[in-house]
Design a protein around this motif. Structure first.
Motif, PDB file in Angstrom:
ATOM      1  N   ILE A  16       0.872  -1.188   0.000  1.00  0.00           N
ATOM      2  CA  ILE A  16       0.000   0.000   0.000  1.00  0.00           C
ATOM      3  C   ILE A  16       0.901   1.229   0.000  1.00  0.00           C
ATOM      4  O   ILE A  16       1.769   1.370   0.865  1.00  0.00           O
ATOM      5  CB  ILE A  16      -0.917  -0.016   1.245  1.00  0.00           C
ATOM      6  N   ALA A  17       0.693   2.096  -0.996  1.00  0.00           N
ATOM      7  CA  ALA A  17       1.629   3.209  -1.226  1.00  0.00           C
ATOM      8  C   ALA A  17       0.947   4.565  -1.010  1.00  0.00           C
ATOM      9  O   ALA A  17      -0.273   4.677  -1.106  1.00  0.00           O
ATOM     10  CB  ALA A  17       2.185   3.120  -2.648  1.00  0.00           C
ATOM     11  N   PRO A  18       1.745   5.600  -0.742  1.00  0.00           N
ATOM     12  CA  PRO A  18       1.203   6.947  -0.536  1.00  0.00           C
ATOM     13  C   PRO A  18       1.251   7.794  -1.805  1.00  0.00           C
ATOM     14  O   PRO A  18       1.629   7.305  -2.872  1.00  0.00           O
ATOM     15  CB  PRO A  18       2.158   7.525   0.508  1.00  0.00           C
ATOM     16  N   TRP A  19       0.931   9.077  -1.695  1.00  0.00           N
ATOM     17  CA  TRP A  19       0.784   9.959  -2.850  1.00  0.00           C
ATOM     18  C   TRP A  19       1.964  10.861  -3.112  1.00  0.00           C
ATOM     19  O   TRP A  19       2.002  11.552  -4.116  1.00  0.00           O
ATOM     20  CB  TRP A  19      -0.461  10.836  -2.676  1.00  0.00           C
ATOM     21  N   ALA A  79      -7.946  -0.972   3.813  1.00  0.00           N
ATOM     22  CA  ALA A  79      -8.337  -1.711   5.025  1.00  0.00           C
ATOM     23  C   ALA A  79      -8.765  -3.136   4.664  1.00  0.00           C
ATOM     24  O   ALA A  79      -8.459  -4.093   5.397  1.00  0.00           O
ATOM     25  CB  ALA A  79      -9.459  -0.962   5.737  1.00  0.00           C
ATOM     26  N   THR A 117      -2.288   5.643  10.087  1.00  0.00           N
ATOM     27  CA  THR A 117      -2.690   4.500   9.261  1.00  0.00           C
ATOM     28  C   THR A 117      -1.773   3.312   9.550  1.00  0.00           C
ATOM     29  O   THR A 117      -2.230   2.162   9.624  1.00  0.00           O
ATOM     30  CB  THR A 117      -2.637   4.868   7.761  1.00  0.00           C
ATOM     31  N   GLU A 153      -5.292   6.513  -3.588  1.00  0.00           N
ATOM     32  CA  GLU A 153      -6.438   6.937  -4.406  1.00  0.00           C
ATOM     33  C   GLU A 153      -6.232   8.349  -4.951  1.00  0.00           C
ATOM     34  O   GLU A 153      -6.904   8.767  -5.887  1.00  0.00           O
ATOM     35  CB  GLU A 153      -7.741   6.857  -3.589  1.00  0.00           C
ATOM     36  N   LEU A 180      13.566   1.560  10.117  1.00  0.00           N
ATOM     37  CA  LEU A 180      12.368   2.315  10.508  1.00  0.00           C
ATOM     38  C   LEU A 180      12.097   2.069  11.980  1.00  0.00           C
ATOM     39  O   LEU A 180      11.871   0.917  12.385  1.00  0.00           O
ATOM     40  CB  LEU A 180      11.202   1.857   9.635  1.00  0.00           C
ATOM     41  N   THR A 211       3.611   2.212   3.134  1.00  0.00           N
ATOM     42  CA  THR A 211       4.229   3.526   3.313  1.00  0.00           C
ATOM     43  C   THR A 211       3.111   4.549   3.384  1.00  0.00           C
ATOM     44  O   THR A 211       2.238   4.590   2.505  1.00  0.00           O
ATOM     45  CB  THR A 211       5.179   3.876   2.153  1.00  0.00           C
ATOM     46  N   LYS A 255      -1.474  -1.510  -4.147  1.00  0.00           N
ATOM     47  CA  LYS A 255      -2.494  -0.457  -4.243  1.00  0.00           C
ATOM     48  C   LYS A 255      -1.829   0.909  -4.076  1.00  0.00           C
ATOM     49  O   LYS A 255      -1.310   1.233  -3.014  1.00  0.00           O
ATOM     50  CB  LYS A 255      -3.552  -0.608  -3.142  1.00  0.00           C
ATOM     51  N   GLU A 264       5.029  16.713  12.038  1.00  0.00           N
ATOM     52  CA  GLU A 264       5.481  16.546  10.664  1.00  0.00           C
ATOM     53  C   GLU A 264       4.624  17.455   9.777  1.00  0.00           C
ATOM     54  O   GLU A 264       3.430  17.201   9.599  1.00  0.00           O
ATOM     55  CB  GLU A 264       5.299  15.087  10.223  1.00  0.00           C
ATOM     56  N   CYS A 282       9.302  11.961   2.801  1.00  0.00           N
ATOM     57  CA  CYS A 282       9.259  11.475   4.185  1.00  0.00           C
ATOM     58  C   CYS A 282      10.468  11.929   4.979  1.00  0.00           C
ATOM     59  O   CYS A 282      10.353  12.304   6.131  1.00  0.00           O
ATOM     60  CB  CYS A 282       9.142   9.961   4.205  1.00  0.00           C
ATOM     61  N   PHE A 320      17.419   1.030   5.019  1.00  0.00           N
ATOM     62  CA  PHE A 320      16.712   2.198   5.568  1.00  0.00           C
ATOM     63  C   PHE A 320      15.875   1.705   6.748  1.00  0.00           C
ATOM     64  O   PHE A 320      14.750   1.251   6.575  1.00  0.00           O
ATOM     65  CB  PHE A 320      15.836   2.799   4.467  1.00  0.00           C
ATOM     66  N   LEU A 330      13.008   8.896  12.027  1.00  0.00           N
ATOM     67  CA  LEU A 330      13.311   8.493  10.649  1.00  0.00           C
ATOM     68  C   LEU A 330      14.765   8.833  10.286  1.00  0.00           C
ATOM     69  O   LEU A 330      15.587   7.931  10.124  1.00  0.00           O
ATOM     70  CB  LEU A 330      12.326   9.184   9.702  1.00  0.00           C
ATOM     71  N   LEU A 354       6.733   5.174   7.895  1.00  0.00           N
ATOM     72  CA  LEU A 354       5.743   6.168   8.318  1.00  0.00           C
ATOM     73  C   LEU A 354       6.341   7.571   8.313  1.00  0.00           C
ATOM     74  O   LEU A 354       7.267   7.840   7.579  1.00  0.00           O
ATOM     75  CB  LEU A 354       5.190   5.761   9.685  1.00  0.00           C
ATOM     76  N   GLY A 355       5.799   8.403   9.133  1.00  0.00           N
ATOM     77  CA  GLY A 355       6.193   9.810   9.094  1.00  0.00           C
ATOM     78  C   GLY A 355       7.530  10.080   9.770  1.00  0.00           C
ATOM     79  O   GLY A 355       8.181   9.182  10.300  1.00  0.00           O
TER      80      GLY A 355
HETATM   81  P1  NAD Z   1      -2.127   7.694   4.370  1.00  0.00           P
HETATM   82  O1  NAD Z   1      -1.810   6.880   5.554  1.00  0.00           O
HETATM   83  O2  NAD Z   1      -3.269   8.613   4.425  1.00  0.00           O
HETATM   84  O3  NAD Z   1      -2.368   6.797   3.087  1.00  0.00           O
HETATM   85  C1  NAD Z   1      -1.381   5.933   2.575  1.00  0.00           C
HETATM   86  C2  NAD Z   1      -2.043   4.780   1.879  1.00  0.00           C
HETATM   87  O4  NAD Z   1      -2.780   4.017   2.823  1.00  0.00           O
HETATM   88  C3  NAD Z   1      -3.020   5.153   0.778  1.00  0.00           C
HETATM   89  O5  NAD Z   1      -2.858   4.224  -0.283  1.00  0.00           O
HETATM   90  C4  NAD Z   1      -4.382   4.976   1.458  1.00  0.00           C
HETATM   91  O6  NAD Z   1      -5.409   4.674   0.568  1.00  0.00           O
HETATM   92  C5  NAD Z   1      -4.106   3.811   2.373  1.00  0.00           C
HETATM   93  N1  NAD Z   1      -4.950   3.729   3.559  1.00  0.00           N
HETATM   94  C6  NAD Z   1      -5.604   4.733   4.205  1.00  0.00           C
HETATM   95  N2  NAD Z   1      -6.232   4.250   5.296  1.00  0.00           N
HETATM   96  C7  NAD Z   1      -5.973   2.924   5.345  1.00  0.00           C
HETATM   97  C8  NAD Z   1      -6.309   1.888   6.254  1.00  0.00           C
HETATM   98  N3  NAD Z   1      -7.056   2.116   7.337  1.00  0.00           N
HETATM   99  N4  NAD Z   1      -5.833   0.648   6.016  1.00  0.00           N
HETATM  100  C9  NAD Z   1      -5.045   0.407   4.956  1.00  0.00           C
HETATM  101  N5  NAD Z   1      -4.701   1.337   4.050  1.00  0.00           N
HETATM  102  C10 NAD Z   1      -5.147   2.593   4.250  1.00  0.00           C
HETATM  103  O7  NAD Z   1      -0.743   8.434   4.083  1.00  0.00           O
HETATM  104  P2  NAD Z   1      -0.486   9.542   2.995  1.00  0.00           P
HETATM  105  O8  NAD Z   1      -1.078  10.793   3.534  1.00  0.00           O
HETATM  106  O9  NAD Z   1      -0.880   9.020   1.669  1.00  0.00           O
HETATM  107  O10 NAD Z   1       1.101   9.649   2.991  1.00  0.00           O
HETATM  108  C11 NAD Z   1       1.803  10.679   3.616  1.00  0.00           C
HETATM  109  C12 NAD Z   1       2.575  10.101   4.757  1.00  0.00           C
HETATM  110  O11 NAD Z   1       3.464   9.101   4.264  1.00  0.00           O
HETATM  111  C13 NAD Z   1       3.450  11.098   5.473  1.00  0.00           C
HETATM  112  O12 NAD Z   1       3.253  11.002   6.859  1.00  0.00           O
HETATM  113  C14 NAD Z   1       4.870  10.669   5.123  1.00  0.00           C
HETATM  114  O13 NAD Z   1       5.843  10.951   6.084  1.00  0.00           O
HETATM  115  C15 NAD Z   1       4.697   9.208   4.927  1.00  0.00           C
HETATM  116  N6  NAD Z   1       5.767   8.672   4.104  1.00  0.00           N
HETATM  117  C16 NAD Z   1       6.737   7.961   4.714  1.00  0.00           C
HETATM  118  C17 NAD Z   1       7.797   7.466   4.000  1.00  0.00           C
HETATM  119  C18 NAD Z   1       8.880   6.701   4.667  1.00  0.00           C
HETATM  120  O14 NAD Z   1       9.716   6.118   4.000  1.00  0.00           O
HETATM  121  N7  NAD Z   1       8.934   6.654   5.989  1.00  0.00           N
HETATM  122  C19 NAD Z   1       7.862   7.677   2.631  1.00  0.00           C
HETATM  123  C20 NAD Z   1       6.853   8.422   2.029  1.00  0.00           C
HETATM  124  C21 NAD Z   1       5.805   8.910   2.791  1.00  0.00           C
END
Ligand code: NAD
Length: 482
Positions: A149-152, A212, A231, A179, A448, A226, A176, A380, A283, A446, A408, A250-251
């Motif tokens: 599961i990846a972030p934006w 989820a 989350t 969104e 965590l 990530t 995934k 953050e 991040c 890296f 981090l 995470l963050g």
């Molecule tokens: P987010 O947690 O809102 O969403 C990330 C992903 O999780 C999305 O694909 C989302 O659809 C999914 N998601 C949301 N709720 C969920 C649930 N209950 N169960 C499973 N999946 C769920 O995070 P974000 O806002 O997209 O990303 C930003 C964050 O990511 C920042 O805090 C940043 O620091 C962190 N980040 C960390 C790293 C790292 O390497 N540590 C790298 C990049 C980003």
């Protein structure tokens, strides 16, 4: 360029499940430079998720049986295909994520490069003990099927690192993207067709509910995530029900500390590169800078000069070096943090307020006059706003950083390298650096820790995180009597 933008507006984006392209439900994707919807992406149904997991399970033994070298060959060919489609992927990346087109190009090239580097690793079995009557070996097996599961903030790159880490070890995967930025990753699913066997890489899309549902699905052997800390905690909680391993990235609230003999120019370059470029949505960006009190003004002024040199605009505008913040929620958070900083007595040395134009544009901002206890210092921000904080006691700064929730990365800026390395060793962070800040290298692990996550990404440590360790003891018949 325009023909690619037109193509992106007209294309239909589909999921990749078991080597087929599927979708039934769709939702809007927003262009952060306008705040308006410009495309639609699929939302995985429960049946889509079941089908993706079943396909991945079916494909996994055959994929594992190919062996490391053949898997690497296929992954490298996939990386080459990503390079060939670089312009198209960069266009989508800029449209959905917001960053300037040239930077998207760099992200796409880096994605291909990380696939190449990660697929060169090998985890080899070892003989631990070899005696006349007894042999003990350490064997590494793929876990099976990984949920990713990846972030934006770096959609392609962050998702594909999970993919290559799992696939090179012989796992299969269901990925995934967020969104908020699904399109470029959905296209990677399409590109993988005919390059990787069906079911090896499945790409589904959808939001929180889909994520989820993945985490609660019994068909996975591991979750690699990530995203944000809340989350990540929710995912760890659900995964505990299955006693299922997780890697959580995470963050962070990454600090840079300048010592009296440190290079201000180097620090400012790194702070702008990580904390302003991509709107600080990185991040491991420098998120706060501690400097001796008598250097606050000079550091803040030089950083403000770097901030003012950015050309803000839509990612396709010629010359633009900084795009919008990726989404409304993040934009609102940055605006609120800036307001709060002002209320706490912060002085805006550059920027400070959102631009008066559609979309989520916020200028690179430098703030002085704050200390620990203010939101901008403690939280953050994940946006282009950096506090420069004065100190007179380096031990106190280290203690304050170590007392924080995250762990981090952090960096020390000083000329005495030996002393710098010793100070870096005192920081409770996964990755500490001297005269550099969080330069990701896929050949370097890296780690965590704390609220920044769990597990290790990258390098052989990351790959081993998608494998299970087995120990086999072989005794000579009659060996027990000896
Ligand atoms: P987010 O947690 O809102 O969403 C990330 C992903 O999780 C999305 O694909 C989302 O659809 C999914 N998601 C949301 N709720 C969920 C649930 N209950 N169960 C499973 N999946 C769920 O995070 P974000 O806002 O997209 O990303 C930003 C964050 O990511 C920042 O805090 C940043 O620091 C962190 N980040 C960390 C790293 C790292 O390497 N540590 C790298 C990049 C980003």
């Amino acid at each position: 360029m325009q023909h690619l933008i037109d193509r992106a507006a007209q294309a239909t984006f589909l999921q990749t499940i078991d080597g087929a392209r599927v979708a039934t439900l769709f939702e809007d994707v927003i262009d952060p430079s306008t705040g308006a919807a410009f495309q639609r992406a699929p939302v995985a149904t429960a049946a889509d998720l079941d089908a993706a997991v079943a396909a991945a399970r079916r494909a996994q033994p055959g994929w594992a049986a190919l062996g490391w070298d053949e898997r690497a060959r296929q992954l490298q060919a996939f990386a080459d295909a990503i390079d060939r489609e670089s312009e198209w992927l960069s266009t989508l990346h800029t449209m959905e994520q917001g960053m300037p087109f040239a930077q998207s190009g760099l992200f796409v090239r880096t994605t291909a490069e990380r696939i190449r580097i990660m697929s060169r690793f090998r985890v080899v079995d070892r003989t631990l003990i070899e005696e006349p009557a007894r042999k003990v070996v350490e064997r590494w097996h793929p876990l099976g099927v990984v949920a990713a599961i990846a972030p934006w903030n770096g959609p392609l790159l962050l998702g594909m690192v999970k993919v290559v880490t799992a696939l090179i070890a012989g796992n299969t995967i269901v990925l995934k993207p967020s969104e908020l930025t699904p399109l470029s990753t959905l296209e990677l699913g399409r590109i993988s067709l005919g390059m990787l066997p069906p079911g090896v890489l499945n790409v589904i899309s959808g939001g929180r509910a889909t994520g989820a549902a993945m985490v609660g699905h019994p068909g996975f052997d591991k979750v690699s995530f990530t995203g944000s800390t809340p989350t990540g905690i929710a995912i760890a909680r659900t995964s505990a029900e299955f006693l299922r391993p997780v890697t959580l990235e995470l963050g962070g609230n990454d600090a840079a500390i300048l010592l009296p003999d440190g290079s201000i120019d180097d620090l400012v370059t790194a702070a702008a590169m990580t904390g302003f470029s991509n709107c600080g949505q990185y991040c491991a960006a420098i998120k706060r800078i501690y400097v001796p009190f008598d250097k606050v003004d000079v550091v803040a002024e030089r950083l403000a000069a770097a901030a003012n040199a950015y050309v803000i605009g839509n990612g396709f505008e010629p010359g633009a070096t900084l795009g919008p913040i990726q989404n409304k929620a993040q934009f609102d958070k940055v605006c609120a943090i800036a307001e709060n900083a002002r209320g706490d007595g912060g002085v805006m040395v550059s920027g400070g307020a959102p631009l008066d134009r559609p979309g989520y544009f916020f200028p690179p901002t430098v703030v002085t006059g704050l200390t620990d206890g203010s939101r901008l210092v403690d939280e953050e921000q994940f946006g282009p706003i950096i506090p420069v904080i004065g100190y007179d006691d380096i031990d106190g700064v280290i203690d304050r950083i170590n007392a924080g929730a995250y762990g981090l990365t952090a960096s020390i800026w000083m000329s005495d390298l030996e002393a710098g390395e010793a100070l870096a060793g005192r920081l409770i962070v996964g990755s500490a650096a001297v005269n550099r800040h969080a330069a990701f290298d896929p050949a370097v692990p890296f780690p965590l820790i704390k609220q920044s996550g769990m597990g290790v990404d990258y390098a052989d440590h990351g790959i081993k995180g998608t494998m299970r360790l087995q120990v086999i003891t072989v005794m000579m018949p009659g060996g027990l009597k000896r």
